[in-house]
Design a protein around this motif. Structure first.
Motif, PDB file in Angstrom:
ATOM      1  N   ILE A  81     -14.877 -13.067   6.275  1.00 33.13           N
ATOM      2  CA  ILE A  81     -15.149 -12.420   7.320  1.00 33.13           C
ATOM      3  C   ILE A  81     -14.110 -13.398   8.331  1.00 33.13           C
ATOM      4  O   ILE A  81     -14.519 -14.511   8.473  1.00 33.13           O
ATOM      5  CB  ILE A  81     -16.369 -12.436   7.976  1.00 33.13           C
ATOM      6  CG1 ILE A  81     -17.180 -11.595   7.061  1.00 33.13           C
ATOM      7  CG2 ILE A  81     -15.996 -11.711   9.451  1.00 33.13           C
ATOM      8  CD1 ILE A  81     -18.694 -11.429   7.424  1.00 33.13           C
ATOM      9  N   SER A  82     -12.959 -12.937   8.641  1.00 32.54           N
ATOM     10  CA  SER A  82     -12.060 -13.604   9.512  1.00 32.54           C
ATOM     11  C   SER A  82     -10.781 -12.747  10.046  1.00 32.54           C
ATOM     12  O   SER A  82     -10.584 -11.588   9.293  1.00 32.54           O
ATOM     13  CB  SER A  82     -11.168 -14.518   8.756  1.00 32.54           C
ATOM     14  OG  SER A  82     -10.485 -15.206   9.456  1.00 32.54           O
ATOM     15  N   ASP A  83     -10.384 -12.870  11.370  1.00 32.13           N
ATOM     16  CA  ASP A  83      -9.412 -12.162  11.770  1.00 32.13           C
ATOM     17  C   ASP A  83      -7.919 -12.698  10.991  1.00 32.13           C
ATOM     18  O   ASP A  83      -8.031 -14.126  11.208  1.00 32.13           O
ATOM     19  CB  ASP A  83      -9.113 -12.331  13.300  1.00 32.13           C
ATOM     20  CG  ASP A  83      -8.011 -11.990  13.887  1.00 32.13           C
ATOM     21  OD1 ASP A  83      -6.997 -11.807  13.315  1.00 32.13           O
ATOM     22  OD2 ASP A  83      -7.930 -11.834  15.256  1.00 32.13           O
ATOM     23  N   VAL A  84      -7.288 -11.959  10.476  1.00 29.52           N
ATOM     24  CA  VAL A  84      -6.131 -12.676   9.696  1.00 29.52           C
ATOM     25  C   VAL A  84      -5.213 -13.547  10.508  1.00 29.52           C
ATOM     26  O   VAL A  84      -4.633 -14.543   9.855  1.00 29.52           O
ATOM     27  CB  VAL A  84      -5.353 -11.504   8.962  1.00 29.52           C
ATOM     28  CG1 VAL A  84      -4.656 -10.622  10.200  1.00 29.52           C
ATOM     29  CG2 VAL A  84      -4.421 -11.832   8.098  1.00 29.52           C
ATOM     30  N   ASP A 134     -11.525  -9.410   6.130  1.00 30.17           N
ATOM     31  CA  ASP A 134     -11.531  -8.229   7.211  1.00 30.17           C
ATOM     32  C   ASP A 134     -12.155  -9.066   8.431  1.00 30.17           C
ATOM     33  O   ASP A 134     -13.025  -9.766   8.297  1.00 30.17           O
ATOM     34  CB  ASP A 134     -12.494  -7.187   6.700  1.00 30.17           C
ATOM     35  CG  ASP A 134     -12.010  -5.902   7.583  1.00 30.17           C
ATOM     36  OD1 ASP A 134     -11.377  -5.009   6.868  1.00 30.17           O
ATOM     37  OD2 ASP A 134     -12.218  -5.936   8.427  1.00 30.17           O
ATOM     38  N   VAL A 135     -11.789  -8.525   9.459  1.00 31.02           N
ATOM     39  CA  VAL A 135     -12.294  -9.200  10.603  1.00 31.02           C
ATOM     40  C   VAL A 135     -13.654  -8.586  10.996  1.00 31.02           C
ATOM     41  O   VAL A 135     -14.421  -9.181  11.900  1.00 31.02           O
ATOM     42  CB  VAL A 135     -11.415  -9.032  11.752  1.00 31.02           C
ATOM     43  CG1 VAL A 135     -11.315  -7.394  12.157  1.00 31.02           C
ATOM     44  CG2 VAL A 135     -11.711  -9.685  13.133  1.00 31.02           C
ATOM     45  N   SER A 136     -13.983  -7.389  10.399  1.00 29.18           N
ATOM     46  CA  SER A 136     -15.085  -6.789  10.630  1.00 29.18           C
ATOM     47  C   SER A 136     -16.385  -7.164   9.624  1.00 29.18           C
ATOM     48  O   SER A 136     -16.132  -7.200   8.437  1.00 29.18           O
ATOM     49  CB  SER A 136     -15.124  -5.350  10.556  1.00 29.18           C
ATOM     50  OG  SER A 136     -16.143  -4.425  10.108  1.00 29.18           O
ATOM     51  N   GLY A 137     -17.268  -7.478  10.229  1.00 26.74           N
ATOM     52  CA  GLY A 137     -18.538  -8.075   9.163  1.00 26.74           C
ATOM     53  C   GLY A 137     -19.136  -6.573   8.390  1.00 26.74           C
ATOM     54  O   GLY A 137     -19.621  -6.686   7.225  1.00 26.74           O
ATOM     55  N   VAL A 172      -1.508  -5.718   2.084  1.00 26.04           N
ATOM     56  CA  VAL A 172      -2.050  -5.663   3.650  1.00 26.04           C
ATOM     57  C   VAL A 172      -2.338  -3.862   3.840  1.00 26.04           C
ATOM     58  O   VAL A 172      -1.632  -3.265   3.778  1.00 26.04           O
ATOM     59  CB  VAL A 172      -0.786  -5.876   4.756  1.00 26.04           C
ATOM     60  CG1 VAL A 172      -1.438  -5.736   6.089  1.00 26.04           C
ATOM     61  CG2 VAL A 172      -0.226  -7.092   4.112  1.00 26.04           C
ATOM     62  N   GLY A 173      -3.700  -3.784   3.998  1.00 24.58           N
ATOM     63  CA  GLY A 173      -4.152  -2.530   4.395  1.00 24.58           C
ATOM     64  C   GLY A 173      -4.614  -2.316   5.778  1.00 24.58           C
ATOM     65  O   GLY A 173      -5.003  -1.180   6.018  1.00 24.58           O
ATOM     66  N   GLY A 174      -4.505  -3.587   6.690  1.00 24.54           N
ATOM     67  CA  GLY A 174      -5.003  -3.345   8.119  1.00 24.54           C
ATOM     68  C   GLY A 174      -4.484  -4.785   8.826  1.00 24.54           C
ATOM     69  O   GLY A 174      -4.098  -5.728   7.821  1.00 24.54           O
ATOM     70  N   GLY A 175      -4.785  -4.959   9.860  1.00 25.60           N
ATOM     71  CA  GLY A 175      -4.387  -5.971  10.743  1.00 25.60           C
ATOM     72  C   GLY A 175      -3.078  -5.973  10.902  1.00 25.60           C
ATOM     73  O   GLY A 175      -2.377  -6.977  11.128  1.00 25.60           O
ATOM     74  N   THR A 176      -2.386  -4.876  11.206  1.00 25.03           N
ATOM     75  CA  THR A 176      -0.919  -4.803  11.393  1.00 25.03           C
ATOM     76  C   THR A 176      -0.627  -4.522  12.923  1.00 25.03           C
ATOM     77  O   THR A 176       0.667  -4.189  13.315  1.00 25.03           O
ATOM     78  CB  THR A 176      -0.389  -3.743  10.765  1.00 25.03           C
ATOM     79  OG1 THR A 176      -1.155  -2.401  11.066  1.00 25.03           O
ATOM     80  CG2 THR A 176      -0.602  -3.819   9.148  1.00 25.03           C
ATOM     81  N   MET A 190      -4.317 -11.521  -2.343  1.00 28.69           N
ATOM     82  CA  MET A 190      -5.170 -11.540  -1.061  1.00 28.69           C
ATOM     83  C   MET A 190      -5.024 -10.114  -0.792  1.00 28.69           C
ATOM     84  O   MET A 190      -3.980  -9.377  -0.677  1.00 28.69           O
ATOM     85  CB  MET A 190      -4.422 -12.572  -0.216  1.00 28.69           C
ATOM     86  CG  MET A 190      -4.657 -12.295   1.399  1.00 28.69           C
ATOM     87  SD  MET A 190      -6.324 -12.307   1.815  1.00 28.69           S
ATOM     88  CE  MET A 190      -6.468 -14.045   2.194  1.00 28.69           C
ATOM     89  N   ASP A 191      -6.327  -9.689  -0.110  1.00 29.33           N
ATOM     90  CA  ASP A 191      -6.315  -7.989   0.440  1.00 29.33           C
ATOM     91  C   ASP A 191      -6.748  -8.115   1.740  1.00 29.33           C
ATOM     92  O   ASP A 191      -7.872  -8.466   1.958  1.00 29.33           O
ATOM     93  CB  ASP A 191      -7.479  -7.377  -0.542  1.00 29.33           C
ATOM     94  CG  ASP A 191      -7.583  -5.885  -0.049  1.00 29.33           C
ATOM     95  OD1 ASP A 191      -6.875  -5.583   0.783  1.00 29.33           O
ATOM     96  OD2 ASP A 191      -8.591  -5.237  -0.633  1.00 29.33           O
ATOM     97  N   ILE A 192      -5.693  -8.158   2.743  1.00 30.46           N
ATOM     98  CA  ILE A 192      -5.960  -8.178   3.920  1.00 30.46           C
ATOM     99  C   ILE A 192      -6.318  -6.937   4.691  1.00 30.46           C
ATOM    100  O   ILE A 192      -5.611  -5.884   4.628  1.00 30.46           O
ATOM    101  CB  ILE A 192      -4.563  -8.686   4.686  1.00 30.46           C
ATOM    102  CG1 ILE A 192      -4.340 -10.126   4.221  1.00 30.46           C
ATOM    103  CG2 ILE A 192      -4.844  -8.849   6.380  1.00 30.46           C
ATOM    104  CD1 ILE A 192      -2.674 -10.533   4.800  1.00 30.46           C
ATOM    105  N   GLY A 193      -7.427  -6.877   5.407  1.00 33.50           N
ATOM    106  CA  GLY A 193      -8.013  -5.936   5.921  1.00 33.50           C
ATOM    107  C   GLY A 193      -8.716  -4.831   4.792  1.00 33.50           C
ATOM    108  O   GLY A 193      -8.232  -3.806   4.758  1.00 33.50           O
ATOM    109  N   CYS A 194      -9.486  -5.524   4.037  1.00 29.78           N
ATOM    110  CA  CYS A 194     -10.181  -5.050   2.784  1.00 29.78           C
ATOM    111  C   CYS A 194     -11.090  -3.767   3.275  1.00 29.78           C
ATOM    112  O   CYS A 194     -11.024  -2.812   2.232  1.00 29.78           O
ATOM    113  CB  CYS A 194     -10.699  -6.009   2.018  1.00 29.78           C
ATOM    114  SG  CYS A 194     -12.282  -6.820   3.005  1.00 29.78           S
ATOM    115  N   GLY A 195     -11.239  -3.432   4.395  1.00 27.45           N
ATOM    116  CA  GLY A 195     -12.081  -2.246   4.861  1.00 27.45           C
ATOM    117  C   GLY A 195     -13.302  -1.858   3.742  1.00 27.45           C
ATOM    118  O   GLY A 195     -14.250  -2.543   3.820  1.00 27.45           O
TER     119      GLY A 195
END
Ligand code: SAM
Length: 202
Positions: free
Chosen positions: A103-106, A77-80, A120-124, A50-55
């Motif tokens: 596309i989802s908020d973690v 990633d939360v951003s489309g 985890v690269g984002g959503g921290t 799983m790559d959270i906040g894949c950017g």
């Protein structure tokens, strides 16, 4: 840029940054940080990741090429716009169709899926809640690796790992300078330091 026939790209851990499509406002994990993070994730063929906040998807791409056809990677990633960019980079640079972009908020992501490694690269923004989510995604000895720019994010990630009973908890601070051509030679341009926190889930 599709590297038709250039299979060497897929053998490389740390694809050159310029091979990725970029988008203003979507920060990309840089090559040197990706290499150390991939090492800390102990990525190998067949893993489910799983790559959270894949950017930009730069980590999703690297992971996809290492885990191979029997593995799977989910870029979330939360951003489309980020998900879109990740999809483009995957289509251009992934060797296997082993990736999925969500596309989802973690913090709202709910799935029964289990992963062998979580990056985890984002959503921290809410570390405690983030680790609650991660707990539902992992099994015993799953690798968890967090990239953090801010000191408190690094500190809280260490705290979460230690209080939850992770083993082999480690932190590395990486400071990279890249050469910039000047009229007289090269000057070293420093990038922001990044903390890489890693451990094995209990
Ligand atoms: C520094 S970038 C990640 C860079 C990425 N690892 C790469 O290789 O390009 C952080 C990403 O986290 C995403 N993000 C921030 N908050 C989030 C959340 N709550 N859920 C999911 N993604 C989130 C942002 O939209 C952004 O794309």
């Amino acid at each position: 840029m599709r590297m038709e026939g250039e299979n060497w790209v897929y053998e490389v851990r740390g694809i050159p940054d310029e091979f990725f499509q970029r988008s203003e406002g979507i920060p990309m994990t840089k090559r040197e940080i990706r290499i150390i993070s991939l090492s800390d994730l102990r990525i190998r063929p067949g893993m489910r990741v799983m790559d959270i906040g894949c950017g930009s998807g730069s980590m999703t791409v690297e992971i996809s090429n290492i885990i191979g056809e029997n593995g799977s990677v989910t870029g979330l990633d939360v951003s489309g716009e980020a998900a879109d960019l990740t999809m483009r980079n995957c289509r251009n640079l992934c060797r296997f169709s082993n990736y999925r972009i969500v596309i989802s908020d973690v913090y709202k992501y709910d799935s029964d899926e289990e992963f062998d490694a979580v990056f985890v690269g984002g959503g921290t923004a809410r570390i405690h809640d983030l680790f609650e989510r991660i707990e539902r995604m992992v099994h015993h000895a799953s690798r968890v690796v967090v990239n953090a720019i801010q000191i408190h994010t690094a500190y809280l990630s260490l705290e979460e790992m230690n209080t939850r009973g992770y083993s082999g908890v480690n932190i590395t601070q990486v400071m990279v300078s890249n050469g910039m051509r000047t009229s007289e030679g090269y000057a070293m341009i420093a990038r922001n330091p990044v903390f890489i926190i890693s451990g094995d889930a209990p």
